[in-house]
Design a protein around this motif. Structure first.
Motif, mmCIF file in Angstrom:
data_model
loop_
_atom_site.group_PDB
_atom_site.id
_atom_site.type_symbol
_atom_site.label_atom_id
_atom_site.label_comp_id
_atom_site.label_asym_id
_atom_site.label_seq_id
_atom_site.Cartn_x
_atom_site.Cartn_y
_atom_site.Cartn_z
ATOM 1 N N TRP A 57 7.063 8.001 13.858
ATOM 2 C CA TRP A 57 5.732 7.250 13.766
ATOM 3 C C TRP A 57 5.713 5.768 13.378
ATOM 4 C CZ3 TRP A 57 2.631 10.847 9.920
ATOM 5 C CH2 TRP A 57 2.503 12.206 10.314
ATOM 6 N N GLY A 58 7.168 5.223 13.753
ATOM 7 C CA GLY A 58 7.055 3.790 13.577
ATOM 8 C C GLY A 58 6.883 3.171 11.958
ATOM 9 N N GLY A 59 6.965 3.839 11.332
ATOM 10 C CA GLY A 59 6.663 3.351 9.802
ATOM 11 C C GLY A 59 5.265 3.815 9.285
ATOM 12 N N GLU A 60 4.360 4.454 10.116
ATOM 13 C CA GLU A 60 3.172 4.618 9.725
ATOM 14 C C GLU A 60 2.964 5.870 9.014
ATOM 15 O OE1 GLU A 60 -0.517 3.692 12.247
ATOM 16 O OE2 GLU A 60 1.026 3.488 13.885
ATOM 17 N N GLY A 61 1.956 6.221 8.205
ATOM 18 C CA GLY A 61 2.056 7.367 7.283
ATOM 19 C C GLY A 61 0.567 7.829 6.928
ATOM 20 N N TRP A 62 0.341 8.463 6.154
ATOM 21 C CA TRP A 62 -0.890 8.956 5.542
ATOM 22 C C TRP A 62 -1.193 7.850 4.408
ATOM 23 C CZ3 TRP A 62 -1.380 15.029 4.845
ATOM 24 C CH2 TRP A 62 -1.122 15.356 6.218
ATOM 25 N N ILE A 63 -2.545 7.153 4.573
ATOM 26 C CA ILE A 63 -2.929 6.526 3.396
ATOM 27 C C ILE A 63 -4.303 7.090 2.537
ATOM 28 C CG2 ILE A 63 -3.885 4.011 2.779
ATOM 29 C CD1 ILE A 63 -1.149 4.045 3.920
ATOM 30 N N ARG A 64 -3.670 7.190 1.146
ATOM 31 C CA ARG A 64 -4.787 7.794 0.504
ATOM 32 C C ARG A 64 -5.549 6.980 -0.209
ATOM 33 N NH1 ARG A 64 -1.044 12.819 -1.835
ATOM 34 N NH2 ARG A 64 -0.848 14.058 -0.014
ATOM 35 N N GLY A 65 -7.024 7.253 -0.395
ATOM 36 C CA GLY A 65 -7.971 6.149 -1.025
ATOM 37 C C GLY A 65 -9.348 6.756 -1.183
ATOM 38 N N PHE A 66 -10.236 5.915 -1.232
ATOM 39 C CA PHE A 66 -11.684 6.729 -1.469
ATOM 40 C C PHE A 66 -12.740 5.912 -0.313
ATOM 41 C CE2 PHE A 66 -9.478 6.861 -5.371
ATOM 42 C CZ PHE A 66 -9.615 8.137 -5.974
ATOM 43 N N ARG A 67 -13.673 6.380 -0.203
ATOM 44 C CA ARG A 67 -14.770 5.740 0.514
ATOM 45 C C ARG A 67 -15.966 6.219 -0.140
ATOM 46 N NH1 ARG A 67 -18.134 9.467 3.211
ATOM 47 N NH2 ARG A 67 -17.178 11.622 3.206
ATOM 48 N N TYR A 68 -17.285 5.204 0.072
ATOM 49 C CA TYR A 68 -18.616 5.499 -0.606
ATOM 50 C C TYR A 68 -19.184 6.447 0.192
ATOM 51 C CZ TYR A 68 -17.507 1.352 -3.302
ATOM 52 O OH TYR A 68 -16.869 0.747 -4.227
ATOM 53 N N ALA A 69 -19.939 7.278 -0.159
ATOM 54 C CA ALA A 69 -20.807 8.531 0.223
ATOM 55 C C ALA A 69 -22.141 7.545 1.076
ATOM 56 C CB ALA A 69 -21.247 9.455 -0.540
ATOM 57 N N ARG A 70 -22.271 7.666 2.411
ATOM 58 C CA ARG A 70 -23.219 7.373 2.977
ATOM 59 C C ARG A 70 -23.112 5.816 3.026
ATOM 60 N NH1 ARG A 70 -25.311 10.883 -0.268
ATOM 61 N NH2 ARG A 70 -25.973 9.156 -1.820
ATOM 62 N N ASN A 71 -21.913 5.184 3.122
ATOM 63 C CA ASN A 71 -21.609 3.705 3.043
ATOM 64 C C ASN A 71 -22.481 3.189 2.045
ATOM 65 O OD1 ASN A 71 -19.628 4.010 5.093
ATOM 66 N ND2 ASN A 71 -21.276 3.853 6.688
ATOM 67 N N VAL A 99 0.791 -1.037 0.019
ATOM 68 C CA VAL A 99 -0.153 -0.052 -0.111
ATOM 69 C C VAL A 99 0.849 1.215 -0.080
ATOM 70 C CG1 VAL A 99 -1.721 1.113 1.312
ATOM 71 C CG2 VAL A 99 -1.770 -1.212 1.248
ATOM 72 N N PRO A 100 0.770 2.189 -1.051
ATOM 73 C CA PRO A 100 1.562 3.360 -0.876
ATOM 74 C C PRO A 100 1.497 4.321 0.301
ATOM 75 C CG PRO A 100 0.036 3.381 -2.762
ATOM 76 C CD PRO A 100 -0.265 1.921 -2.087
ATOM 77 N N VAL A 101 2.434 4.434 1.055
ATOM 78 C CA VAL A 101 2.323 5.270 2.111
ATOM 79 C C VAL A 101 2.798 6.881 1.808
ATOM 80 C CG1 VAL A 101 2.939 5.478 4.507
ATOM 81 C CG2 VAL A 101 2.406 3.290 3.447
ATOM 82 N N TYR A 102 2.218 7.908 2.298
ATOM 83 C CA TYR A 102 2.904 9.243 2.027
ATOM 84 C C TYR A 102 3.419 9.861 3.522
ATOM 85 C CZ TYR A 102 2.739 14.266 1.720
ATOM 86 O OH TYR A 102 3.247 15.705 1.742
ATOM 87 N N LEU A 103 4.533 10.095 3.693
ATOM 88 C CA LEU A 103 5.341 10.592 4.833
ATOM 89 C C LEU A 103 4.989 12.246 4.743
ATOM 90 C CD1 LEU A 103 7.987 7.951 5.466
ATOM 91 C CD2 LEU A 103 6.029 8.117 6.724
ATOM 92 N N PRO A 104 4.128 12.767 5.439
ATOM 93 C CA PRO A 104 4.229 14.312 5.343
ATOM 94 C C PRO A 104 5.562 14.742 5.849
ATOM 95 C CG PRO A 104 2.742 13.553 6.967
ATOM 96 C CD PRO A 104 3.105 12.247 6.478
ATOM 97 N N PRO A 105 5.772 16.072 6.072
ATOM 98 C CA PRO A 105 7.042 16.418 6.752
ATOM 99 C C PRO A 105 6.980 16.467 8.125
ATOM 100 C CG PRO A 105 6.346 18.070 4.966
ATOM 101 C CD PRO A 105 5.403 17.109 5.201
ATOM 102 N N ALA A 106 5.767 16.467 8.650
ATOM 103 C CA ALA A 106 5.625 16.211 10.316
ATOM 104 C C ALA A 106 6.320 14.842 10.641
ATOM 105 C CB ALA A 106 4.112 16.476 10.664
ATOM 106 N N ALA A 107 6.131 13.762 9.792
ATOM 107 C CA ALA A 107 6.768 12.509 10.041
ATOM 108 C C ALA A 107 8.233 12.439 10.372
ATOM 109 C CB ALA A 107 6.425 11.255 9.149
ATOM 110 N N HIS A 108 8.738 13.555 9.715
ATOM 111 C CA HIS A 108 10.170 13.658 10.093
ATOM 112 C C HIS A 108 10.564 14.249 11.244
ATOM 113 C CE1 HIS A 108 11.267 11.379 6.296
ATOM 114 N NE2 HIS A 108 10.428 12.159 5.787
ATOM 115 N N HIS A 109 9.687 14.816 12.010
ATOM 116 C CA HIS A 109 10.033 15.697 13.191
ATOM 117 C C HIS A 109 9.592 14.830 14.409
ATOM 118 C CE1 HIS A 109 11.165 19.248 10.969
ATOM 119 N NE2 HIS A 109 9.937 18.990 10.166
ATOM 120 N N GLY A 110 9.105 13.595 14.054
ATOM 121 C CA GLY A 110 8.578 12.679 15.320
ATOM 122 C C GLY A 110 9.148 11.365 14.987
#
Length: 246
Positions: A80-94, A67-78
């Motif tokens: 995060w243990g390898g975690e980051g932002w995951i970008r995807g899609f969701r369905y409206a009203r499930n 899964v592609p993981v995006y590391l924002p600049p804030a991740a390099h100031h802390g």
């Protein structure tokens, strides 16, 4: 006819073969080109190339697609243990029949204080729950920083801390607990397995830009005034004349 002599994907590797980059230490270049994949955090690898379809029983090919993981600049100031932002899609009203909407999943962050035995300092760092679990698994903050490779650290702060710790271990800095030599030696012996030469420790965790600047300063030579050059030549000529007269 191609627009470039070399493909753009080869440019970073070619840059390391010429100029000041080619004069960087070999151990730093080897670490910079290390392509060891990080430990899976947001996905679970199957570990096999083929498996049986549970419904049909047929043998089918499967792939481990991270899964592609995006590391924002804030991740390099802390940490995060390898975690980051995951970008995807969701369905409206499930509702799966509705329009997909973009969504970004972000880890939950906490500010926690950690004590470092090697640095003898208390640090306030932004971490995730996974980082806390990894620190407990490593039996301490210093062990976590020293054991975690760069691919899993995913943090400039973490690599800077590792470099500082390795330098202190390599130098056996007497400033650590100057009034208690026994405690200082006990700490250095506790982390003895992580000691590396000081020449290598001072390059750990440096970005390419920082390494280039460091190498430039090492190669920098102050200009010699001309009067000193001419004075040295004159002294050598006088010495030669004195030897010829003898």
């Amino acid at each position: 006819m191609p627009l470039h002599r070399y493909a753009p994907r080869l440019w970073p590797a070619l840059r390391l073969r010429e100029g000041i980059c080619a004069r960087l230490p070999e151990h730093y270049l080897a670490a910079l080109q290390d392509e060891t994949p990080p430990t899976p955090v947001h996905w679970r690898p199957l570990g096999v190339r083929y498996r049986r379809n549970p419904r049909t029983g047929e043998r089918e090919r499967v792939q481990d697609v991270p899964v592609p993981v995006y590391l924002p600049p804030a991740a390099h100031h802390g940490l995060w243990g390898g975690e980051g932002w995951i970008r995807g899609f969701r369905y409206a009203r499930n509702d799966k029949l509705s329009t997909r909407l973009p969504k970004t999943w972000k880890p939950q962050l906490f500010d926690r204080q950690f004590y470092s035995e090697i640095l003898d300092a208390t640090l306030t760092i932004t971490v995730t729950m996974r980082t806390l679990d990894l620190i407990d698994k490593a039996y301490g903050f210093d062990f976590y920083i020293l054991k975690t490779p760069k691919a899993d650290m995913c943090s400039k702060l973490g690599m800077d801390l590792k470099r500082t710790m390795l330098l202190r271990l390599a130098r056996r800095d007497p400033k650590l607990h100057p009034d208690d030599p026994a405690r200082r030696e006990a700490i250095y012996n506790k982390y003895q397995e992580f000691v590396i030469p000081e020449e290598e420790a001072e390059w750990v965790g440096l970005s390419l830009e920082e390494a280039i600047e460091k190498q430039r300063l090492l190669e920098k030579k102050d200009p010699v005034p001309l009067f000193k050059v001419y004075a040295e030549e004159l002294v050598n000529q006088l010495k030669e004349q004195a030897l010829q007269k003898q």
